[in-house]
Design an enzyme around this catalytic site. Sequence first.
Site, PDB file in Angstrom:
ATOM      1  N   ASP A  15       0.808  -1.216   0.000  1.00 15.92           N
ATOM      2  CA  ASP A  15       0.000   0.000   0.000  1.00 15.92           C
ATOM      3  C   ASP A  15       0.843   1.269   0.000  1.00 15.92           C
ATOM      4  O   ASP A  15       0.649   2.155  -0.829  1.00 15.92           O
ATOM      5  CB  ASP A  15      -0.940   0.007   1.215  1.00 15.92           C
ATOM      6  N   ARG A  95      -0.217   2.828  16.195  1.00 17.16           N
ATOM      7  CA  ARG A  95      -0.576   3.771  15.137  1.00 17.16           C
ATOM      8  C   ARG A  95      -0.563   5.239  15.575  1.00 17.16           C
ATOM      9  O   ARG A  95       0.002   6.090  14.872  1.00 17.16           O
ATOM     10  CB  ARG A  95      -1.946   3.411  14.548  1.00 17.16           C
ATOM     11  N   ASP A 124      -7.185   1.510  11.033  1.00 13.35           N
ATOM     12  CA  ASP A 124      -5.984   2.349  11.057  1.00 13.35           C
ATOM     13  C   ASP A 124      -6.205   3.738  10.480  1.00 13.35           C
ATOM     14  O   ASP A 124      -5.595   4.714  10.914  1.00 13.35           O
ATOM     15  CB  ASP A 124      -4.841   1.653  10.320  1.00 13.35           C
ATOM     16  N   SER A 173      -1.728  -9.596   4.426  1.00 15.62           N
ATOM     17  CA  SER A 173      -1.256  -8.320   4.947  1.00 15.62           C
ATOM     18  C   SER A 173      -0.776  -8.562   6.373  1.00 15.62           C
ATOM     19  O   SER A 173      -1.554  -8.995   7.228  1.00 15.62           O
ATOM     20  CB  SER A 173      -2.385  -7.291   4.929  1.00 15.62           C
TER      21      SER A 173
END
Length: 396
Positions: A15, A95, A124, A173
């Site tokens: 990504d 995060r 996220d 992922s």
Amino acid sequence: MGKGKVVLAFSGGLDTSICVPLLKEQYGYDEVVTVAVDVGQPAEDIISATKKGELIADKHYTIDIKEKFVETQLFPTIKANGSYEGYPMGTALARPLIAEEIVKIAKSEGALTVAHGCTGKGNDQLRFDFIFRMSGLEVIAPMREMNLTREWEMEYADKHNIPVPVVKEKPYSIDENCWSRSIEGGKLEDPSFHPPNDIYGWTVSAEEAPDTPEEISIEFEKGIPVSINGRRMKGIELIEELNRIAGRNGVGRNDMVEDRILGLKAREVYEHPAATVLLKAHSDLERLVLSRQELSFKAAVDEKWSELGYMGLIHEPLFEALTAFVDKTQERVNGKVDLILYKSSVTVAGRSSPDALYSDDLVSFDSTTLDQKDSEGFSAFYGFQARLSKNLRKNN
């Protein structure tokens, strides 16, 4: 002239890798600055992200905040028994901290815009956006805004000769930090699909684990783990060592259907060996040193603290207030917990504390320090209203 400079939160994965050309081709930015933040990923991942950022971006930063992550996020989550729907939070706690580092770089670079590679379906995006928007910066999320699929992304990466660690045969992922490793995507999106053993990186299966139990002792000071088997260590060192010990015994796997913030249910697979052991030991020690009322109230506090932590709302006033309460309770959470690790299970074998609200003399059946007859009056009134209600209903 284009739009100037944008700072991108960069992991080196699919990504964020394709975000670099997208931000120029589709969004018109002249310069893309990538920032990789080390919160305990494998060293090879950080090295790879650094090399890739330096190769495809106009400027790259790699920032090591592993110790900060442990001290400001992981120690508090241990004290609050941080768990969301039954699993220890890892990505959720990292995060906001990563986002804060991106903001610092953006301000030092004079950029007015930041970007991330989150989709519009996950959590996220919210955790990053919360921090970014609080800082007054414009936010760009190409995956979300362009409604991209992973297949399109892989083809785009191939056209632009961008090497990515994802192939169509294994389109998983993976997100990793020192506290947690999450695996999602691909065939795992089917809740009935049985995960292959090769998706795991930290833990062995119960069948592969040793046939002999392994015993360890963990010592806590004010709710924070400080040693394993009598050996004092820094936080990051202790967590990494415990990941190895628990992982080789198959401890710390979760395969679950999770409720995301947006309301979507998602199948998630996690590995968190150290977190599993530390949270088990910590909560057990609390039962030895905290009062019944403290434990009852703290259970509700821990649940709400975890929910806010999962959402990334670390600057929510309630989160700060709950943290203050948790910190107060931890002043007496000192002591040692002995555990047995065996074929994917962790069991508390014993615990001790100088602050224990426990008296072996008073509780012993062989002690006469307390006169048992003193409890007769208490017993006479115990459940009085319930007995009265039951009799009234019986007579009617």
